[in-house]
Design an enzyme around this catalytic site. Structure first.
Site, PDB file in Angstrom:
ATOM      1  N   ASP A  67     -18.357  20.788 -40.511  1.00 48.63           N
ATOM      2  CA  ASP A  67     -19.014  20.088 -39.410  1.00 48.63           C
ATOM      3  C   ASP A  67     -20.476  19.787 -39.718  1.00 48.63           C
ATOM      4  O   ASP A  67     -21.022  20.264 -40.717  1.00 48.63           O
ATOM      5  CB  ASP A  67     -18.905  20.911 -38.105  1.00 48.63           C
ATOM      6  CG  ASP A  67     -19.253  22.390 -38.290  1.00 48.63           C
ATOM      7  OD1 ASP A  67     -19.841  22.741 -39.339  1.00 48.63           O
ATOM      8  OD2 ASP A  67     -18.959  23.186 -37.386  1.00 48.63           O
ATOM      9  N   ASN A 136     -17.367  31.978 -28.204  1.00 45.54           N
ATOM     10  CA  ASN A 136     -16.360  31.497 -27.255  1.00 45.54           C
ATOM     11  C   ASN A 136     -15.039  31.179 -27.958  1.00 45.54           C
ATOM     12  O   ASN A 136     -14.172  30.531 -27.383  1.00 45.54           O
ATOM     13  CB  ASN A 136     -16.882  30.255 -26.500  1.00 45.54           C
ATOM     14  CG  ASN A 136     -17.195  29.096 -27.439  1.00 45.54           C
ATOM     15  OD1 ASN A 136     -16.946  29.176 -28.640  1.00 45.54           O
ATOM     16  ND2 ASN A 136     -17.749  28.031 -26.901  1.00 45.54           N
ATOM     17  N   HIS A 138     -14.712  29.316 -30.708  1.00 46.79           N
ATOM     18  CA  HIS A 138     -14.603  28.012 -31.363  1.00 46.79           C
ATOM     19  C   HIS A 138     -14.491  28.171 -32.880  1.00 46.79           C
ATOM     20  O   HIS A 138     -14.950  29.148 -33.455  1.00 46.79           O
ATOM     21  CB  HIS A 138     -15.728  27.049 -30.944  1.00 46.79           C
ATOM     22  CG  HIS A 138     -17.085  27.290 -31.512  1.00 46.79           C
ATOM     23  ND1 HIS A 138     -18.228  27.192 -30.763  1.00 46.79           N
ATOM     24  CD2 HIS A 138     -17.504  27.593 -32.766  1.00 46.79           C
ATOM     25  CE1 HIS A 138     -19.283  27.414 -31.528  1.00 46.79           C
ATOM     26  NE2 HIS A 138     -18.873  27.666 -32.747  1.00 46.79           N
ATOM     27  N   GLU A 143     -14.596  23.181 -29.520  1.00 47.62           N
ATOM     28  CA  GLU A 143     -14.928  24.025 -28.385  1.00 47.62           C
ATOM     29  C   GLU A 143     -13.700  24.275 -27.504  1.00 47.62           C
ATOM     30  O   GLU A 143     -12.729  23.523 -27.556  1.00 47.62           O
ATOM     31  CB  GLU A 143     -16.013  23.330 -27.542  1.00 47.62           C
ATOM     32  CG  GLU A 143     -17.313  23.046 -28.291  1.00 47.62           C
ATOM     33  CD  GLU A 143     -18.183  24.295 -28.460  1.00 47.62           C
ATOM     34  OE1 GLU A 143     -17.661  25.419 -28.401  1.00 47.62           O
ATOM     35  OE2 GLU A 143     -19.393  24.124 -28.652  1.00 47.62           O
TER      36      GLU A 143
HETATM   37  C1  GLP Z   1     -21.541  27.410 -35.274  1.00 49.82           C
HETATM   38  C2  GLP Z   1     -20.672  26.654 -36.316  1.00 49.82           C
HETATM   39  C3  GLP Z   1     -19.417  27.392 -36.628  1.00 49.82           C
HETATM   40  C4  GLP Z   1     -19.745  28.865 -36.787  1.00 49.82           C
HETATM   41  C5  GLP Z   1     -20.128  29.448 -35.466  1.00 49.82           C
HETATM   42  C6  GLP Z   1     -20.576  30.900 -35.506  1.00 49.82           C
HETATM   43  O1  GLP Z   1     -21.773  26.750 -34.117  1.00 49.82           O
HETATM   44  N1  GLP Z   1     -20.352  25.315 -36.016  1.00 49.82           N
HETATM   45  O2  GLP Z   1     -18.807  26.849 -37.798  1.00 49.82           O
HETATM   46  O3  GLP Z   1     -18.616  29.569 -37.255  1.00 49.82           O
HETATM   47  O4  GLP Z   1     -21.059  28.643 -34.779  1.00 49.82           O
HETATM   48  O5  GLP Z   1     -21.854  31.005 -36.009  1.00 49.82           O
HETATM   49  P1  GLP Z   1     -22.484  32.370 -36.486  1.00 49.82           P
HETATM   50  O6  GLP Z   1     -21.773  32.735 -37.745  1.00 49.82           O
HETATM   51  O7  GLP Z   1     -23.922  32.054 -36.726  1.00 49.82           O
HETATM   52  O8  GLP Z   1     -22.261  33.347 -35.402  1.00 49.82           O
END
Ligand code: GLP
Length: 246
Positions: A67, A136, A138, A143
């Site tokens: 992404d 959440n 995702h 989402e």
């Molecule tokens: C972000 C990314 C995800 C990631 C998630 C968790 O928004 N788009 O790909 O896995 O949130 O992030 P973190 O590893 O910093 O908790």
């Protein structure tokens, strides 16, 4: 689903890096699906270290990232292209032309989604897709909602995601409100999936993803339907699973 329960973030990172290294060693021209966020930072650090020691080469690897924030230029220090350069690509021998991240500046995001999906399909989808998980539930930027988005598309970020990610920006107002993300369908087409999770704040999402019903309200729950998923977590992220006897 194979679950590795590691004592802390560093042990989680080494285990995840070992899974990726095994993939690269067994198929040097593999397609790696890559992720951003805090969770995989230690994994990338370990891979860079093995590369520097001469134990690993990315010379034949092709990569596709999950992404990108919509509206951020590749050289913006919070863009996911920038993150990937700084965390991995600039430090290993992967060929720049073999790295792919959605274009956050695309004028027509729908067309960019289609272009990116076609590119991933032409590469044959990921041999191994690395994923983090949002609080959440995702995956990528898919989402919670009433359906599983299938292909790469423009996403309106959930308010909770904007708040969670505001720690990287001056304020929540500076966090882009949209992103381009592989779809759940794109992710599920990967031949293997590796999920890294760390910290107490992920425990509930991890529990729902692994033990709850498969529902678009918890996008990661669809991983229950994938035949080859490895979940690597530290003790706190897996604590709800441990309590449940998983
Ligand atoms: C972000 C990314 C995800 C990631 C998630 C968790 O928004 N788009 O790909 O896995 O949130 O992030 P973190 O590893 O910093 O908790």
């Amino acid at each position: 689903m194979r679950i590795y329960r590691e004592k802390d973030y560093d042990a989680m990172s080494r285990r995840a890096a070992a899974v990726i290294a095994a993939q690269v060693v067994s198929k040097p021209d593999c397609v790696l699906g890559l992720a951003t966020g805090s969770s995989p930072v230690g994994t990338y650090k370990q891979l860079v270290q093995w590369y520097k020691q001469g134990d690993l080469s990315f010379a034949g690897v092709r990569s596709v990232n999950l992404d990108e924030y919509y509206g951020l230029a590749p050289d913006h220090d919070q863009s996911y292209r920038y993150f990937m350069q700084a965390s991995l690509f600039d430090h290993v021998d992967i060929k720049p032309e073999n790295t792919n991240v959605p274009d956050g500046l695309a004028k027509d995001p729908a067309a960019e989604g289609e272009r990116y999906e076609k590119l991933v399909a032409e590469l044959g989808y990921a041999d191994l897709q690395l994923l983090g998980m949002g609080r959440n539930g995702h995956i990528g930027f898919n989402e919670p909602g009433d359906h599983f988005p299938v292909i790469t598309h423009l996403v309106d970020l959930a308010q909770s995601t904007i708040e969670a990610n505001s720690r990287f920006f001056a304020s929540a107002d500076d966090v882009p409100k949209q992103a381009l993300s592989m779809g759940v369908g794109t992710i599920m087409r990967a031949r293997r999936i590796l999920v890294v999770v760390s910290g107490e704040d992920k425990a509930e999402a991890v529990y729902k993803a692994v033990c709850g019903p498969v529902t678009p309200e918890v996008p990661a729950s669809i991983l229950q339907l994938h035949p080859d998923v490895t979940l690597v977590g530290d003790e706190s992220a897996l604590s709800r699973l441990t309590e449940a006897g998983v």
